[in-house]
Design a protein around this motif. Structure first.
Motif, short mmCIF file in Angstrom:
data_model
loop_
_atom_site.label_atom_id
_atom_site.label_comp_id
_atom_site.label_asym_id
_atom_site.label_seq_id
_atom_site.Cartn_x
_atom_site.Cartn_y
_atom_site.Cartn_z
N ARG A 1 -0.67 -0.69 5.53
CA ARG A 1 -0.27 -0.77 6.93
C ARG A 1 -0.12 0.64 7.51
O ARG A 1 -0.11 1.64 6.79
N ARG A 2 0.04 0.69 8.82
CA ARG A 2 0.19 1.99 9.49
C ARG A 2 1.40 2.74 8.96
O ARG A 2 1.34 3.93 8.67
N GLU A 3 2.53 2.03 8.84
CA GLU A 3 3.74 2.65 8.33
C GLU A 3 3.91 2.28 6.86
O GLU A 3 3.91 1.09 6.51
N THR A 4 4.02 3.27 5.99
CA THR A 4 4.21 3.02 4.57
C THR A 4 5.57 3.54 4.09
O THR A 4 5.76 3.80 2.91
N ILE A 5 6.49 3.68 5.03
CA ILE A 5 7.82 4.19 4.69
C ILE A 5 8.51 3.26 3.71
O ILE A 5 9.21 3.69 2.81
N GLY A 6 8.31 1.95 3.91
CA GLY A 6 8.85 1.00 2.94
C GLY A 6 10.14 0.34 3.36
O GLY A 6 10.29 -0.14 4.48
N ALA A 7 11.10 0.30 2.43
CA ALA A 7 12.28 -0.53 2.59
C ALA A 7 13.11 -0.17 3.81
O ALA A 7 13.65 -1.07 4.48
N SER A 8 13.26 1.09 4.11
CA SER A 8 14.09 1.45 5.27
C SER A 8 13.49 0.88 6.55
O SER A 8 14.22 0.40 7.43
N TYR A 9 12.17 0.89 6.65
CA TYR A 9 11.49 0.31 7.81
C TYR A 9 11.70 -1.22 7.82
O TYR A 9 11.98 -1.81 8.87
N GLY A 10 11.57 -1.84 6.64
CA GLY A 10 11.83 -3.27 6.55
C GLY A 10 13.25 -3.62 6.92
O GLY A 10 13.51 -4.65 7.57
N SER B 1 -2.13 -3.58 10.13
CA SER B 1 -2.95 -3.12 9.02
C SER B 1 -3.82 -1.95 9.47
O SER B 1 -4.32 -1.93 10.59
N GLU B 2 -3.99 -0.99 8.57
CA GLU B 2 -4.75 0.21 8.92
C GLU B 2 -6.02 0.39 8.09
O GLU B 2 -7.08 0.73 8.61
N ARG B 3 -5.93 0.17 6.76
CA ARG B 3 -7.13 0.31 5.95
C ARG B 3 -6.95 -0.48 4.65
O ARG B 3 -5.83 -0.86 4.28
N ALA B 4 -8.08 -0.73 3.98
CA ALA B 4 -8.06 -1.44 2.71
C ALA B 4 -8.83 -0.63 1.67
O ALA B 4 -9.78 0.09 2.01
N VAL B 5 -8.41 -0.76 0.42
CA VAL B 5 -9.11 -0.13 -0.69
C VAL B 5 -9.65 -1.23 -1.59
O VAL B 5 -8.88 -2.02 -2.13
N ALA B 6 -10.97 -1.30 -1.72
CA ALA B 6 -11.62 -2.37 -2.48
C ALA B 6 -11.91 -1.91 -3.90
O ALA B 6 -12.07 -0.70 -4.16
N PRO B 7 -11.98 -2.85 -4.84
CA PRO B 7 -12.36 -2.46 -6.21
C PRO B 7 -13.79 -1.96 -6.28
O PRO B 7 -14.66 -2.41 -5.52
#
Length: 497
Positions: A430-439, A462-468
């Protein structure tokens, strides 16, 4: 701006805080590092006064003094922390010892075996939804009762990290159901209440916090807490939860069929379901919202292991740059780390093997291997641990096509890609990956009725995905098979004689 929400999270090695606007924009952020105390092998502790409340108050003061927001604009406060933890406090709420942390603290291995033999595996699963593991608080309370009887006698309440923070903020002693279920075998999943079956053996329900839901507003900031934190007296405070659950919410994992992998000091995985998944290798808890369930898993050492590697094998590097440099080096080693396989069980292991005696292993070394190969193997070993968990999930429930990823480890491209390659699924950032504090900020907005669950998609798109990478499949399949065999063939040797 008229509405803002404060979220603060206490992690294993760092506390983070954010102020978020009603549209999801981060207005201000702050962080404080701290250390995990390891007084002896198998123990993991925090100084709750300094690392939990002290850093919460310090971060809150910094954020409320920020020019971007004033305390009067903060509509609600959400707090989370690592857990499940075991912190005994006296009648005034003062800690009586350092907090014994979550599953990385394995001090109660004997009590786990003792209680499991007494109660029985089937009875534990039926009443509490979980077998007893190093993640369970009940055996750690029994450890306190047996080994620190003078402290146990003075104990008024046993708290988790978020319970301790909420008590300091509001004077209320509460815990959310999601966190409470981690107090196995003291939580009854049928009645969603504390059981008195173990009052004489472990602890009476009266010495545990009042149960509620995570978004319940449980009180307002007291005058004393306002002075310590810079918040306005009376600001609503929600019950909050454990950090991993807040992390999941921060990246849109709210409803059934959604999954999060959190890259932190440990890897933690949550799959939200519409029914209880019954598997003793995994953890169960009611989800943050009534009527939903969570099937959870966690590795014991992940980010913690990367820190250990840095401290032991990269001492010449600038600490501020060491993790980035190691990741760059690891990228020069091929997928599969030239045949190296690491068992990341450096502090026992949690799911799915639940073995506090499991040991770390570096297998396959020869004279051609260099530091970059070793570090890549560490990251891939953690990825194999994630695959082991997802294989266990797949026996019980349908896995999502893509996984929501969050946490500091997502910035390590080698690690992040290795997990996607090992589990053969894309991961979405996602755009923000700060984590728990944002949640926490979003949960606080839910608690006061300023947001609905679906709003997280606008708050944090969502901002980007990493595929296998298909070309890596055979390498990681072979590495995973060896990973599983190494533990199975050596686990008996890992137990103390």
């Amino acid at each position: 701006m008229s509405r803002a929400y404060l979220g603060i999270d206490i992690g294993t090695f760092e506390s983070k805080g954010v102020v978020v606007a009603g549209d999801g924009r981060v207005l201000a952020s702050a962080r404080r590092p701290h250390r995990m105390i390891v007084p002896r092998a198998g123990w993991a502790e925090h100084d709750a006064e300094a690392a939990w409340w002290g850093e919460f108050a310090s971060i809150s003061r910094e954020l409320t003094a920020d020019a971007a927001v004033s305390a009067s604009e903060i509509r609600a406060v959400g707090a989370s922390g690592i857990g499940p933890c075991m912190l005994p406090v006296d009648a005034d709420g003062q800690p009586l010892m350092n907090a014994a942390l979550y599953g990385v603290d394995t001090r109660a291995a004997a009590e786990i075996e003792e209680l499991t033999a007494e109660i029985g595996r089937d009875a534990l699963l039926a009443s509490g939804g979980n077998l007893l593991t190093s993640q369970s608080v009940g055996p750690k309370i029994l450890w306190l009762r047996k080994h620190r009887p003078e402290l146990f006698a003075r104990t008024d309440k046993i708290l988790n990290s978020n319970s301790f923070l909420v008590r300091r903020l509001t004077g209320r002693t509460v815990i959310d159901h999601y966190s409470g279920c981690g107090f196995s075998p003291l939580y009854d999943i049928a009645t969603r209440s504390w059981t008195d079956r173990y009052a004489d053996r472990i602890v009476a329900p009266e010495r545990l916090p009042e149960l509620c839901w995570s978004t319940d507003v449980v009180g307002g900031v007291t005058a004393a807490a306002a002075e310590a934190t810079g918040l306005m007296p009376g600001t609503p405070v929600i019950a909050g939860t454990i950090d991993a659950a807040s992390e999941a919410v921060s990246v849109g994992v709210c409803g059934p069929g959604q999954m999060m992998v959190m890259y932190g000091s440990t890897i933690f995985i949550i799959l939200v379901t519409d029914r209880r998944v019954e598997d003793p290798r995994l953890w169960y808890s009611p989800w943050l919202f009534e009527g939903r369930h969570a099937c959870m898993a966690g590795l014991a050492t992940s980010g913690t292991l990367t820190h250990w590697f840095r401290d032991q094998f990269a001492r010449e590097l600038d600490p501020a740059e060491a993790m980035r440099r190691l990741a760059e080096e690891a990228a020069t080693s091929p997928a599969g780390a030239k045949g190296l396989v690491v068992l990341p069980y450096f502090s026992g292991e949690r799911t799915p093997i639940h073995d506090p005696y499991a040991k770390g292993m570096i297998f396959g070394l020869d004279l051609t291997h260099e530091r970059q190969d070793l570090y890549r193997a560490v990251l891939e070993g953690i990825a194999y641990g994630v695959r082991h968990v997802l294989d266990t999930y797949a026996e019980n429930a349908r896995l999502p096509e893509a996984i929501a990823a969050v946490g500091g480890g997502t910035r390590n491209d080698v690690w992040f890609q290795a997990v996607s390659d090992a589990v053969r699924r894309p991961q979405v950032l996602r755009r923000e990956t700060i984590g728990a504090s944002y949640g926490n900020a979003f949960l606080a907005a839910l608690g006061v009725g300023d947001a609905a669950e679906g709003d997280i998609e606008q708050w944090n798109p969502s901002e980007r995905a990493v595929a296998p990478v298909d070309a890596n499949r055979s390498v990681y399949d072979a590495g995973y098979r060896l990973f599983r065999q190494l533990y199975d063939r050596n686990k008996d040797l890992m137990r103390p004689t």
